[in-house]
Design a protein around this motif. Structure first.
Motif, PDB file in Angstrom:
ATOM      1  N   TYR A  13     -44.963  11.534 -10.869  1.00  0.00           N
ATOM      2  CA  TYR A  13     -45.798  10.458 -11.374  1.00  0.00           C
ATOM      3  C   TYR A  13     -46.643   9.856 -10.258  1.00  0.00           C
ATOM      4  N   LEU A  14     -47.763   9.317 -10.668  1.00  0.00           N
ATOM      5  CA  LEU A  14     -48.632   8.528  -9.808  1.00  0.00           C
ATOM      6  C   LEU A  14     -48.781   7.191 -10.526  1.00  0.00           C
ATOM      7  N   LEU A  15     -48.452   6.106  -9.848  1.00  0.00           N
ATOM      8  CA  LEU A  15     -48.518   4.770 -10.429  1.00  0.00           C
ATOM      9  C   LEU A  15     -49.637   3.983  -9.744  1.00  0.00           C
ATOM     10  N   GLN A  16     -50.529   3.405 -10.568  1.00  0.00           N
ATOM     11  CA  GLN A  16     -51.625   2.599 -10.045  1.00  0.00           C
ATOM     12  C   GLN A  16     -51.694   1.273 -10.787  1.00  0.00           C
ATOM     13  N   ASP A  17     -52.211   0.245 -10.092  1.00  0.00           N
ATOM     14  CA  ASP A  17     -52.438  -1.035 -10.761  1.00  0.00           C
ATOM     15  C   ASP A  17     -53.811  -0.992 -11.437  1.00  0.00           C
ATOM     16  N   ALA A  18     -54.193  -2.099 -12.083  1.00  0.00           N
ATOM     17  CA  ALA A  18     -55.450  -2.149 -12.827  1.00  0.00           C
ATOM     18  C   ALA A  18     -56.670  -2.006 -11.926  1.00  0.00           C
ATOM     19  N   ARG A  19     -56.526  -2.260 -10.629  1.00  0.00           N
ATOM     20  CA  ARG A  19     -57.634  -2.140  -9.683  1.00  0.00           C
ATOM     21  C   ARG A  19     -57.738  -0.727  -9.096  1.00  0.00           C
ATOM     22  N   GLY A  20     -56.811   0.153  -9.492  1.00  0.00           N
ATOM     23  CA  GLY A  20     -56.831   1.523  -8.991  1.00  0.00           C
ATOM     24  C   GLY A  20     -56.060   1.723  -7.708  1.00  0.00           C
ATOM     25  N   ASN A  21     -55.368   0.686  -7.241  1.00  0.00           N
ATOM     26  CA  ASN A  21     -54.556   0.823  -6.035  1.00  0.00           C
ATOM     27  C   ASN A  21     -53.307   1.641  -6.346  1.00  0.00           C
ATOM     28  N   VAL A  22     -53.015   2.624  -5.520  1.00  0.00           N
ATOM     29  CA  VAL A  22     -51.818   3.438  -5.702  1.00  0.00           C
ATOM     30  C   VAL A  22     -50.604   2.621  -5.262  1.00  0.00           C
ATOM     31  N   LEU A  23     -49.671   2.432  -6.185  1.00  0.00           N
ATOM     32  CA  LEU A  23     -48.453   1.685  -5.908  1.00  0.00           C
ATOM     33  C   LEU A  23     -47.283   2.598  -5.565  1.00  0.00           C
ATOM     34  N   HIS A  66     -46.461  -6.516 -21.001  1.00  0.00           N
ATOM     35  CA  HIS A  66     -45.386  -6.590 -22.002  1.00  0.00           C
ATOM     36  C   HIS A  66     -44.652  -5.251 -22.145  1.00  0.00           C
ATOM     37  N   GLU A  67     -45.373  -4.146 -22.025  1.00  0.00           N
ATOM     38  CA  GLU A  67     -44.775  -2.819 -22.162  1.00  0.00           C
ATOM     39  C   GLU A  67     -44.099  -2.346 -20.874  1.00  0.00           C
ATOM     40  N   ALA A  68     -44.406  -3.021 -19.765  1.00  0.00           N
ATOM     41  CA  ALA A  68     -43.893  -2.588 -18.466  1.00  0.00           C
ATOM     42  C   ALA A  68     -42.831  -3.565 -17.967  1.00  0.00           C
ATOM     43  N   TYR A  69     -43.184  -4.439 -17.036  1.00  0.00           N
ATOM     44  CA  TYR A  69     -42.200  -5.324 -16.401  1.00  0.00           C
ATOM     45  C   TYR A  69     -42.288  -6.762 -16.870  1.00  0.00           C
ATOM     46  N   GLY A  70     -43.029  -7.006 -17.948  1.00  0.00           N
ATOM     47  CA  GLY A  70     -43.110  -8.335 -18.530  1.00  0.00           C
ATOM     48  C   GLY A  70     -44.201  -9.185 -17.905  1.00  0.00           C
ATOM     49  N   GLU A  71     -44.438 -10.321 -18.538  1.00  0.00           N
ATOM     50  CA  GLU A  71     -45.414 -11.292 -18.038  1.00  0.00           C
ATOM     51  C   GLU A  71     -44.775 -12.081 -16.894  1.00  0.00           C
ATOM     52  N   ARG A  72     -45.597 -12.598 -16.008  1.00  0.00           N
ATOM     53  CA  ARG A  72     -45.084 -13.496 -14.959  1.00  0.00           C
ATOM     54  C   ARG A  72     -44.624 -14.785 -15.612  1.00  0.00           C
ATOM     55  N   ALA A 126     -44.354  -7.714 -12.401  1.00  0.00           N
ATOM     56  CA  ALA A 126     -44.529  -8.543 -13.598  1.00  0.00           C
ATOM     57  C   ALA A 126     -45.970  -9.029 -13.666  1.00  0.00           C
ATOM     58  N   GLY A 127     -46.529  -9.019 -14.864  1.00  0.00           N
ATOM     59  CA  GLY A 127     -47.899  -9.482 -15.066  1.00  0.00           C
ATOM     60  C   GLY A 127     -48.955  -8.433 -14.784  1.00  0.00           C
ATOM     61  N   GLU A 128     -48.547  -7.261 -14.348  1.00  0.00           N
ATOM     62  CA  GLU A 128     -49.493  -6.194 -13.988  1.00  0.00           C
ATOM     63  C   GLU A 128     -49.682  -5.197 -15.130  1.00  0.00           C
ATOM     64  N   THR A 129     -50.925  -4.785 -15.339  1.00  0.00           N
ATOM     65  CA  THR A 129     -51.218  -3.636 -16.199  1.00  0.00           C
ATOM     66  C   THR A 129     -51.104  -2.417 -15.298  1.00  0.00           C
ATOM     67  N   LEU A 130     -50.314  -1.459 -15.714  1.00  0.00           N
ATOM     68  CA  LEU A 130     -50.000  -0.299 -14.869  1.00  0.00           C
ATOM     69  C   LEU A 130     -50.482   0.993 -15.508  1.00  0.00           C
ATOM     70  N   SER A 131     -51.006   1.884 -14.693  1.00  0.00           N
ATOM     71  CA  SER A 131     -51.438   3.199 -15.158  1.00  0.00           C
ATOM     72  C   SER A 131     -50.609   4.275 -14.476  1.00  0.00           C
ATOM     73  N   TYR A 132     -50.130   5.204 -15.281  1.00  0.00           N
ATOM     74  CA  TYR A 132     -49.306   6.310 -14.796  1.00  0.00           C
ATOM     75  C   TYR A 132     -50.008   7.627 -15.089  1.00  0.00           C
ATOM     76  N   ARG A 133     -49.923   8.518 -14.145  1.00  0.00           N
ATOM     77  CA  ARG A 133     -50.283   9.925 -14.349  1.00  0.00           C
ATOM     78  C   ARG A 133     -48.955  10.668 -14.289  1.00  0.00           C
ATOM     79  N   LEU A 134     -48.575  11.314 -15.379  1.00  0.00           N
ATOM     80  CA  LEU A 134     -47.260  11.945 -15.499  1.00  0.00           C
ATOM     81  C   LEU A 134     -47.393  13.450 -15.648  1.00  0.00           C
ATOM     82  N   ASP A 135     -46.615  14.196 -14.887  1.00  0.00           N
ATOM     83  CA  ASP A 135     -46.539  15.651 -14.991  1.00  0.00           C
ATOM     84  C   ASP A 135     -45.092  16.004 -15.293  1.00  0.00           C
ATOM     85  N   VAL A 136     -44.819  16.387 -16.536  1.00  0.00           N
ATOM     86  CA  VAL A 136     -43.456  16.731 -16.932  1.00  0.00           C
ATOM     87  C   VAL A 136     -43.137  18.124 -16.402  1.00  0.00           C
ATOM     88  N   LEU A 137     -42.118  18.189 -15.555  1.00  0.00           N
ATOM     89  CA  LEU A 137     -41.758  19.457 -14.909  1.00  0.00           C
ATOM     90  C   LEU A 137     -40.670  20.206 -15.667  1.00  0.00           C
TER      91      LEU A 137
END
Length: 168
Positions: A13-23, A66-72, A126-137
């Motif tokens: 997986y690749l996890l990024q925040d709403a600004r495109g920063n790789v987390l 709400h779908e990830a780690y909740g609101e702050r 918490a409070g972050e919109t998160l984007s995942y790129r997932l590769d199921v192996l």
């Protein structure tokens, strides 16, 4: 084989925040994530997105807070005594794991003022919109030992011995 409850899923997986920063990026560690589907091993919104996907699927998934780690929740920012920490060496930004009402939680030091330490018990994402790129192996059936433990066991585990001890 498709992803379903009681199956072990291995993915990168690749996890990024709403600004495109790789987390986080599992490929940078060359260590894929392995989890037991249907056992709350990963964020609920991510598990829902993966449900029914085939091996070799590649997905882009965006989760609201709400779908990830909740609101702050600003009520989760509070002051505690310095003596609540295992070390005298404290600095803003340091994180500790502690036992909260709902289980383990991460505590982040926000500020230090003498013997008072301001901490934030919100999850760091918490409070972050998160984007995942997932590769199921890989998708495989979980062993009885993994189902009993609620998570995948390391590859070098003798599952039959774990199962035998569990049955006694």
């Amino acid at each position: 084989m498709n992803i379903a409850p009681q199956r072990v899923v291995t993915l990168h997986y690749l996890l990024q925040d709403a600004r495109g920063n790789v987390l986080d990026d599992s490929r940078s560690r060359d260590t894929p994530l392995e989890y037991l589907h249907g056992h709350d091993n990963i964020v609920a919104g991510l598990e829902r997105a993966l449900d029914g996907q085939p091996e070799d699927a590649v997905l882009d998934v965006t989760l609201t807070p709400h779908e990830a780690y909740g609101e702050r929740d600003e009520a989760r920012v509070q002051q505690v005594g310095r003596d609540a920490f295992p070390s005298d060496r404290l600095a803003p930004g340091m994180r500790f794991q502690t036992q909260g009402d709902a289980g383990p939680e991460i505590v982040t030091i926000v500020a230090i003022d003498g013997d008072r330490v301001t901490v934030d018990t919100n999850h760091p994402l918490a409070g972050e919109t998160l984007s995942y790129r997932l590769d199921v192996l890989e998708v495989r059936d979980a062993t009885r030992a993994e189902l009993a433990k609620g998570h995948p066991l390391p590859p070098d585990t003798d599952h039959s011995q774990v199962e035998d001890r569990k049955l006694i």
